[in-house]
Design an enzyme around this catalytic site. Sequence first.
Site, PDB file in Angstrom:
ATOM      1  N   ARG A  67       0.833  -1.211   0.000  1.00 51.96           N
ATOM      2  CA  ARG A  67       0.000   0.000   0.000  1.00 51.96           C
ATOM      3  C   ARG A  67       0.865   1.257   0.000  1.00 51.96           C
ATOM      4  O   ARG A  67       0.557   2.243  -0.663  1.00 51.96           O
ATOM      5  CB  ARG A  67      -0.942  -0.005   1.209  1.00 51.96           C
ATOM      6  CG  ARG A  67      -2.087  -0.990   1.034  1.00 51.96           C
ATOM      7  CD  ARG A  67      -2.955  -1.049   2.265  1.00 51.96           C
ATOM      8  NE  ARG A  67      -3.611   0.205   2.563  1.00 51.96           N
ATOM      9  CZ  ARG A  67      -4.048   0.562   3.783  1.00 51.96           C
ATOM     10  NH1 ARG A  67      -3.879  -0.239   4.807  1.00 51.96           N
ATOM     11  NH2 ARG A  67      -4.640   1.704   3.972  1.00 51.96           N
ATOM     12  N   ASN A  98      -7.365   9.343   6.767  1.00 51.42           N
ATOM     13  CA  ASN A  98      -6.452   8.719   5.802  1.00 51.42           C
ATOM     14  C   ASN A  98      -5.018   8.736   6.310  1.00 51.42           C
ATOM     15  O   ASN A  98      -4.595   9.667   6.994  1.00 51.42           O
ATOM     16  CB  ASN A  98      -6.529   9.434   4.455  1.00 51.42           C
ATOM     17  CG  ASN A  98      -7.928   9.355   3.874  1.00 51.42           C
ATOM     18  OD1 ASN A  98      -8.732   8.544   4.319  1.00 51.42           O
ATOM     19  ND2 ASN A  98      -8.223  10.196   2.906  1.00 51.42           N
ATOM     20  N   HIS A 115      -5.815   8.521  12.165  1.00 49.07           N
ATOM     21  CA  HIS A 115      -5.455   7.094  12.150  1.00 49.07           C
ATOM     22  C   HIS A 115      -3.993   6.869  11.805  1.00 49.07           C
ATOM     23  O   HIS A 115      -3.619   5.781  11.356  1.00 49.07           O
ATOM     24  CB  HIS A 115      -6.371   6.328  11.176  1.00 49.07           C
ATOM     25  CG  HIS A 115      -7.802   6.268  11.633  1.00 49.07           C
ATOM     26  ND1 HIS A 115      -8.847   5.920  10.812  1.00 49.07           N
ATOM     27  CD2 HIS A 115      -8.354   6.506  12.863  1.00 49.07           C
ATOM     28  CE1 HIS A 115      -9.992   5.954  11.508  1.00 49.07           C
ATOM     29  NE2 HIS A 115      -9.709   6.311  12.747  1.00 49.07           N
ATOM     30  N   CYS A 126       9.260   0.367  22.908  1.00 52.90           N
ATOM     31  CA  CYS A 126       9.865   1.627  23.378  1.00 52.90           C
ATOM     32  C   CYS A 126       9.259   2.828  22.638  1.00 52.90           C
ATOM     33  O   CYS A 126       8.321   2.673  21.863  1.00 52.90           O
ATOM     34  CB  CYS A 126      11.391   1.581  23.252  1.00 52.90           C
ATOM     35  SG  CYS A 126      12.022   1.812  21.584  1.00 52.90           S
TER      36      CYS A 126
HETATM   37  C1  BJW Z   1     -16.278   8.847  -2.351  1.00 51.89           C
HETATM   38  C2  BJW Z   1     -15.625   8.653  -3.533  1.00 51.89           C
HETATM   39  C3  BJW Z   1     -15.218   9.799  -4.198  1.00 51.89           C
HETATM   40  C4  BJW Z   1     -16.036   6.728  -2.798  1.00 51.89           C
HETATM   41  N1  BJW Z   1     -15.474  11.000  -3.684  1.00 51.89           N
HETATM   42  N2  BJW Z   1     -16.530  10.047  -1.849  1.00 51.89           N
HETATM   43  C5  BJW Z   1     -16.324  -3.909  18.535  1.00 51.89           C
HETATM   44  C6  BJW Z   1     -15.071  -4.420  18.849  1.00 51.89           C
HETATM   45  C7  BJW Z   1     -13.908  -3.616  18.860  1.00 51.89           C
HETATM   46  C8  BJW Z   1     -13.989  -2.273  18.538  1.00 51.89           C
HETATM   47  C9  BJW Z   1     -15.251  -1.757  18.212  1.00 51.89           C
HETATM   48  C10 BJW Z   1     -16.393  -2.555  18.205  1.00 51.89           C
HETATM   49  N3  BJW Z   1     -17.470  -1.791  17.863  1.00 51.89           N
HETATM   50  C11 BJW Z   1     -17.023  -0.530  17.629  1.00 51.89           C
HETATM   51  C12 BJW Z   1     -15.673  -0.506  17.823  1.00 51.89           C
HETATM   52  C13 BJW Z   1     -14.781   0.684  17.653  1.00 51.89           C
HETATM   53  C14 BJW Z   1     -14.091   0.604  16.314  1.00 51.89           C
HETATM   54  C15 BJW Z   1     -15.126   0.755  15.205  1.00 51.89           C
HETATM   55  O1  BJW Z   1     -15.614   1.834  14.930  1.00 51.89           O
HETATM   56  N4  BJW Z   1     -15.498  -0.331  14.534  1.00 51.89           N
HETATM   57  C16 BJW Z   1     -16.594  -0.280  13.534  1.00 51.89           C
HETATM   58  C17 BJW Z   1     -16.085  -0.746  12.169  1.00 51.89           C
HETATM   59  C18 BJW Z   1     -17.711  -1.136  14.063  1.00 51.89           C
HETATM   60  N5  BJW Z   1     -13.144   1.696  16.313  1.00 51.89           N
HETATM   61  C19 BJW Z   1     -11.924   1.523  16.802  1.00 51.89           C
HETATM   62  O2  BJW Z   1     -11.516   0.456  17.207  1.00 51.89           O
HETATM   63  C20 BJW Z   1     -11.083   2.782  16.877  1.00 51.89           C
HETATM   64  N6  BJW Z   1     -10.543   2.921  18.192  1.00 51.89           N
HETATM   65  C21 BJW Z   1     -11.350   3.076  19.268  1.00 51.89           C
HETATM   66  O3  BJW Z   1     -12.546   3.166  19.177  1.00 51.89           O
HETATM   67  O4  BJW Z   1     -10.663   3.130  20.460  1.00 51.89           O
HETATM   68  C22 BJW Z   1     -11.439   3.008  21.668  1.00 51.89           C
HETATM   69  C23 BJW Z   1     -11.754   1.538  21.876  1.00 51.89           C
HETATM   70  C24 BJW Z   1     -10.727   0.694  22.264  1.00 51.89           C
HETATM   71  C25 BJW Z   1     -11.008  -0.666  22.489  1.00 51.89           C
HETATM   72  C26 BJW Z   1     -12.297  -1.173  22.264  1.00 51.89           C
HETATM   73  C27 BJW Z   1     -13.306  -0.319  21.823  1.00 51.89           C
HETATM   74  C28 BJW Z   1     -13.016   1.041  21.641  1.00 51.89           C
HETATM   75  C29 BJW Z   1      -9.910   2.692  15.899  1.00 51.89           C
HETATM   76  C30 BJW Z   1     -10.362   2.656  14.486  1.00 51.89           C
HETATM   77  C31 BJW Z   1      -9.179   2.397  13.563  1.00 51.89           C
HETATM   78  C32 BJW Z   1      -9.575   2.274  12.105  1.00 51.89           C
HETATM   79  N7  BJW Z   1      -8.476   1.780  11.352  1.00 51.89           N
HETATM   80  C33 BJW Z   1      -8.588   1.685   9.903  1.00 51.89           C
HETATM   81  C34 BJW Z   1      -7.332   0.984   9.319  1.00 51.89           C
HETATM   82  C35 BJW Z   1      -6.004   1.603   9.756  1.00 51.89           C
HETATM   83  C36 BJW Z   1      -5.426   2.571   8.793  1.00 51.89           C
HETATM   84  C37 BJW Z   1      -5.118   1.960   7.437  1.00 51.89           C
HETATM   85  O5  BJW Z   1      -4.553   0.868   7.335  1.00 51.89           O
HETATM   86  O6  BJW Z   1      -5.434   2.612   6.417  1.00 51.89           O
HETATM   87  O7  BJW Z   1      -8.767   2.995   9.367  1.00 51.89           O
HETATM   88  S1  BJW Z   1     -10.044   0.800   9.370  1.00 51.89           S
HETATM   89  C38 BJW Z   1     -10.409   1.861   8.015  1.00 51.89           C
HETATM   90  O8  BJW Z   1     -11.678   2.511   8.262  1.00 51.89           O
HETATM   91  C39 BJW Z   1      -9.323   2.949   8.038  1.00 51.89           C
HETATM   92  C40 BJW Z   1     -10.153   4.172   7.740  1.00 51.89           C
HETATM   93  O9  BJW Z   1      -9.479   5.349   8.160  1.00 51.89           O
HETATM   94  C41 BJW Z   1     -11.448   3.913   8.467  1.00 51.89           C
HETATM   95  C42 BJW Z   1     -12.617   4.718   7.960  1.00 51.89           C
HETATM   96  O10 BJW Z   1     -12.944   4.382   6.653  1.00 51.89           O
HETATM   97  P1  BJW Z   1     -13.430   5.510   5.626  1.00 51.89           P
HETATM   98  O11 BJW Z   1     -12.334   6.476   5.409  1.00 51.89           O
HETATM   99  O12 BJW Z   1     -14.729   6.053   6.044  1.00 51.89           O
HETATM  100  O13 BJW Z   1     -13.549   4.672   4.263  1.00 51.89           O
HETATM  101  P2  BJW Z   1     -14.782   3.766   3.735  1.00 51.89           P
HETATM  102  O14 BJW Z   1     -14.239   2.876   2.696  1.00 51.89           O
HETATM  103  O15 BJW Z   1     -15.539   3.162   4.835  1.00 51.89           O
HETATM  104  O16 BJW Z   1     -15.765   4.842   3.058  1.00 51.89           O
HETATM  105  C43 BJW Z   1     -15.411   5.517   1.858  1.00 51.89           C
HETATM  106  C44 BJW Z   1     -16.538   6.474   1.517  1.00 51.89           C
HETATM  107  O17 BJW Z   1     -16.138   7.246   0.406  1.00 51.89           O
HETATM  108  C45 BJW Z   1     -17.843   5.760   1.119  1.00 51.89           C
HETATM  109  O18 BJW Z   1     -18.930   6.353   1.821  1.00 51.89           O
HETATM  110  C46 BJW Z   1     -17.966   6.027  -0.368  1.00 51.89           C
HETATM  111  O19 BJW Z   1     -19.311   6.193  -0.809  1.00 51.89           O
HETATM  112  C47 BJW Z   1     -17.212   7.323  -0.521  1.00 51.89           C
HETATM  113  N8  BJW Z   1     -16.563   7.538  -1.812  1.00 51.89           N
HETATM  114  N9  BJW Z   1     -15.519   7.242  -3.738  1.00 51.89           N
HETATM  115  C48 BJW Z   1     -16.160  11.038  -2.475  1.00 51.89           C
HETATM  116  N10 BJW Z   1     -14.543   9.676  -5.382  1.00 51.89           N
HETATM  117 ZN    ZN Z   2      12.087  -0.172  20.550  1.00 50.38          ZN
END
Ligand code: BJW
Ligand code: ZN
Length: 239
Positions: A67, A98, A115, A126
């Site tokens: 990536r 992003n 993120h 560390c």
């Molecule tokens: C267009 C377009 C164009 C297309 N123009 N638009 C149960 C168990 C454990 C945790 C949880 C749980 N339930 C809830 C949680 C919390 C969890 C969560 O929310 N999960 C849900 C999925 C259910 N969140 C977390 O765990 C977060 N931390 C947290 O809450 O800490 C406290 C906590 C700790 C312990 C337990 C519970 C809580 C951390 C979240 C980390 C997300 N990480 C990722 C990957 C890492 C980075 C990477 O590798 O890139 O981040 S996942 C992925 O999703 C990435 C993104 O940043 C993130 C959001 O996605 P995004 O950007 O919205 O993309 P898409 O694809 O979903 O949407 C794209 C949109 O664009 C669409 O709507 C299209 O229509 C549109 N589009 N083309 C404009 N041209």
């Molecule tokens: Zn280290």
Amino acid sequence: MFESLDDKLSQAEKIVFVTGAGISQESGIPTFRGKDGLWRKYDAMQLATIDAFYENPKLVWEWYEERRKNILAAKPNAGHTTIANLEKYKQVRVLTQNIDGLHQRAGSNQVYELHGSIVTIKCTVCDFKEKIESRFSELSPICKCGHILRPDVVWFGEQLPQDVWDKAIQEASSCDVMFVVGTSLAVSPANLLPVYAKQNGATLIEVNPEETPMSQSMNLSIRSTSAKALPELLSIINK
Ligand code: BJW
Ligand code: ZN
């Protein structure tokens, strides 16, 4: 496109953009949940959790290296550059989920990476943190302290960097207009930022070809892509 909010946009002092994978889609970077989304092809639980990383660090590292290569070859699109150019006229903040750095490469100066970043690595034990300058000769890389290094991104179940999150809430709660661009708002806590803005009386505008869970709360929903819709904003503000 934005005519109905012409006055709000012209009068706004601070504009906050909450962005997600969709804004980089037209730069050739796949989203997560769309029809060509990464989570359609890969299992998030095997690639984006700390347990998965410890289970198979090489697999996770290979995925991030692939990536990173694609992201570094990509260029900011008209959506990113419009947001950067808007800084000539308004206070602009970007709260992005992003990890691709395309807002900064487009010239935005106040970007909060909720993120993390794909060009940074950190130690699992560390405080070591560093920008990656080149490809690794061997995966998985090891820290000077002897423990394994990891991508500096936020995986499921992990806290967002506290300083970045505090600042994001502050900016969301004090803006006049918030644009929510290219995010499904499926992931918490980033999906709360529009709620903070709304509670403080901001005008909310969504740019997304698809509906989101907050579409009903928006003052305006533009069902178009960001590279098509956002450039029109400059002509309104610049009038
Ligand atoms: C267009 C377009 C164009 C297309 N123009 N638009 C149960 C168990 C454990 C945790 C949880 C749980 N339930 C809830 C949680 C919390 C969890 C969560 O929310 N999960 C849900 C999925 C259910 N969140 C977390 O765990 C977060 N931390 C947290 O809450 O800490 C406290 C906590 C700790 C312990 C337990 C519970 C809580 C951390 C979240 C980390 C997300 N990480 C990722 C990957 C890492 C980075 C990477 O590798 O890139 O981040 S996942 C992925 O999703 C990435 C993104 O940043 C993130 C959001 O996605 P995004 O950007 O919205 O993309 P898409 O694809 O979903 O949407 C794209 C949109 O664009 C669409 O709507 C299209 O229509 C549109 N589009 N083309 C404009 N041209
Ligand atoms: Zn280290």
